[in-house]
Design an enzyme around this catalytic site. Sequence first.
Site, short mmCIF file in Angstrom:
data_model
loop_
_atom_site.label_atom_id
_atom_site.label_comp_id
_atom_site.label_asym_id
_atom_site.label_seq_id
_atom_site.Cartn_x
_atom_site.Cartn_y
_atom_site.Cartn_z
N HIS A 286 42.86 39.05 38.39
CA HIS A 286 42.70 39.31 39.78
C HIS A 286 43.91 38.90 40.80
O HIS A 286 43.78 38.32 41.59
CB HIS A 286 41.45 38.29 40.11
C1 LIG Z 1 42.39 43.94 32.16
C2 LIG Z 1 41.60 43.70 33.53
C3 LIG Z 1 40.31 43.65 33.77
C4 LIG Z 1 39.64 43.55 35.04
N1 LIG Z 1 38.50 43.22 34.88
C5 LIG Z 1 37.80 43.42 36.36
C6 LIG Z 1 36.11 43.52 36.45
O1 LIG Z 1 35.56 43.22 35.43
N2 LIG Z 1 35.75 43.24 37.46
C7 LIG Z 1 36.60 43.22 38.89
O2 LIG Z 1 36.09 43.56 39.87
N3 LIG Z 1 37.80 43.37 38.72
C8 LIG Z 1 38.55 43.48 37.42
N4 LIG Z 1 39.77 43.74 37.34
C9 LIG Z 1 40.50 43.51 38.77
C10 LIG Z 1 40.54 45.04 39.45
O3 LIG Z 1 40.91 45.99 38.32
C11 LIG Z 1 41.69 44.93 40.34
O4 LIG Z 1 41.54 43.98 41.43
C12 LIG Z 1 41.75 46.23 41.08
O5 LIG Z 1 42.14 47.31 40.41
C13 LIG Z 1 43.18 46.24 42.26
O6 LIG Z 1 43.17 47.25 42.79
P1 LIG Z 1 44.51 47.79 43.44
O7 LIG Z 1 44.26 49.22 44.09
O8 LIG Z 1 45.17 46.69 44.32
O9 LIG Z 1 45.46 48.03 42.07
P2 LIG Z 1 45.42 49.09 40.79
O10 LIG Z 1 44.03 49.15 40.55
O11 LIG Z 1 46.26 48.06 39.86
O12 LIG Z 1 46.35 50.34 41.23
C14 LIG Z 1 47.63 50.31 41.32
C15 LIG Z 1 48.08 51.67 40.77
O13 LIG Z 1 49.18 51.99 41.08
C16 LIG Z 1 49.83 52.61 40.06
N5 LIG Z 1 51.44 52.13 40.22
C17 LIG Z 1 52.01 50.87 40.15
N6 LIG Z 1 53.25 51.02 40.31
C18 LIG Z 1 53.61 52.47 40.25
C19 LIG Z 1 54.82 53.03 40.55
N7 LIG Z 1 55.98 52.39 40.44
N8 LIG Z 1 54.96 54.30 40.43
C20 LIG Z 1 53.58 55.15 40.44
N9 LIG Z 1 52.33 54.42 40.51
C21 LIG Z 1 52.49 53.14 40.47
C22 LIG Z 1 49.12 51.98 38.95
O14 LIG Z 1 49.47 52.83 37.50
C23 LIG Z 1 47.72 51.85 39.25
O15 LIG Z 1 47.22 53.29 39.03
C24 LIG Z 1 40.53 43.77 36.30
C25 LIG Z 1 42.02 43.77 36.34
C26 LIG Z 1 42.47 44.19 34.97
C27 LIG Z 1 43.90 44.33 34.68
#
Ligand SMILES: Cc1cc2nc3c(=O)[nH]c(=O)nc-3n(C[C@H](O)[C@H](O)[C@H](O)COP(=O)(O)OP(=O)(O)OC[C@H]3O[C@@H](n4cnc5c(N)ncnc54)[C@H](O)[C@@H]3O)c2cc1C
Length: 348
Positions: A286
């Site tokens: 998280h």
């Molecule tokens: C293994 C795991 C299990 C989880 N389980 C849960 C759960 O059960 N319940 C829950 O509520 N939350 C869970 N989470 C947390 C949840 O997935 C995150 O809080 C959420 O995805 C965050 O969203 P975000 O948009 O900030 O980042 P992300 O979802 O990480 O999105 C970022 C995106 O940017 C892309 N990216 C990064 N750097 C670059 C770059 N340089 N160039 C191009 N693209 C790039 C990545 O590929 C990704 O697609 C889990 C996380 C993980 C890793």
Amino acid sequence: GVSYYQVTQRNVRRESAATAFLRPPRPNLTIQTRAIATRVLLAKGRATGIEYIQNGKRVQAHAEREVILSGGAVNSPKILLLSGVGPADELKALGITVEHNLPGVGRNFQDHMDVYLAASSSKPISYNGHDRWNRALLHGIQYLLYKTGPVTASVCEAGCFLKSSPEVRSPDIQIHCLPAYVVDHGRMTIKGHGLTINTCNLRPRSIGSITLRSSDPFDDPAIDPNFLDDPNDLSVSMEGFKWGRRILGAPSFRQYIDKEILPGPEAQSEEEIGAYIRKWAKNDYHPVGSCKMGTDDEAVVDTQLRVRGIQALRVIDASIMPRLISGNTQATSIMIGEKGAALIREPG
Ligand SMILES: Cc1cc2nc3c(=O)[nH]c(=O)nc-3n(C[C@H](O)[C@H](O)[C@H](O)COP(=O)(O)OP(=O)(O)OC[C@H]3O[C@@H](n4cnc5c(N)ncnc54)[C@H](O)[C@@H]3O)c2cc1C
């Protein structure tokens, strides 16, 4: 409260931000896949586009209105730092030209820390072993025919929210109950059947950081959640652990549980449990906070999610959370995306 966990599924299939928001394809959206963004293009304090590497080639995309970073709490600060937006000293030390001194980039990083207990079961009732090819095949057929069975499970089936003491304003401990051994991020195999109780301090006070190791965009950044830096965090984790053990010892579990495997009954004193926590605790996936929203000196984005001091650049993802929320972060991250989209559409 105690309940089964909600999951993001539609028609008995896992739903993600991609399946929910990007399908069917939109005529006004071009998606570049296998593309790694390496930096934001900046000119006179304004974001003008993004540079990315695709199939070994360096490509630039130019923005007419603004650039949005949504790389998550590890990669959004990384891209800002690579672009010369961040703590000036840190950037200079890596030979990166400082475009804008913004001390908070990569600071204020937080993650939940999990402490788990694992117990063996004398009955063959857990998910362990169900990924062996012969069983997996049957489960696959069951899923295809009836849309039921282990393939539809989240494994984190049920849980509860608890208070570490009567004084806290709302629950600060979360428990996930998994009918399977999931130890060391699932990397450790334990034979037989078992279950795992994950206990988590929901509001850690320890603050970590994301920093670059080098100016090479293909180098992973250093991720330091700084777990247990604040002594209060160990006390809350200790309370969570005790709740986990209490649950394992509940009469309703007695017929299923053979014995506690991790840490094992020999860990009883505060010192022994503390040592176990320090050795086995893990992050809860998280990560948040590394481009925090706010108005103080460490804030990276303002309340419109615009990067402070740079025009036409926003960060919209979990990195903008000033503090960790008291629960899982995915739904909140999607809410941040929705709110960010509404802010972009607002005139002016
Ligand atoms: C293994 C795991 C299990 C989880 N389980 C849960 C759960 O059960 N319940 C829950 O509520 N939350 C869970 N989470 C947390 C949840 O997935 C995150 O809080 C959420 O995805 C965050 O969203 P975000 O948009 O900030 O980042 P992300 O979802 O990480 O999105 C970022 C995106 O940017 C892309 N990216 C990064 N750097 C670059 C770059 N340089 N160039 C191009 N693209 C790039 C990545 O590929 C990704 O697609 C889990 C996380 C993980 C890793």
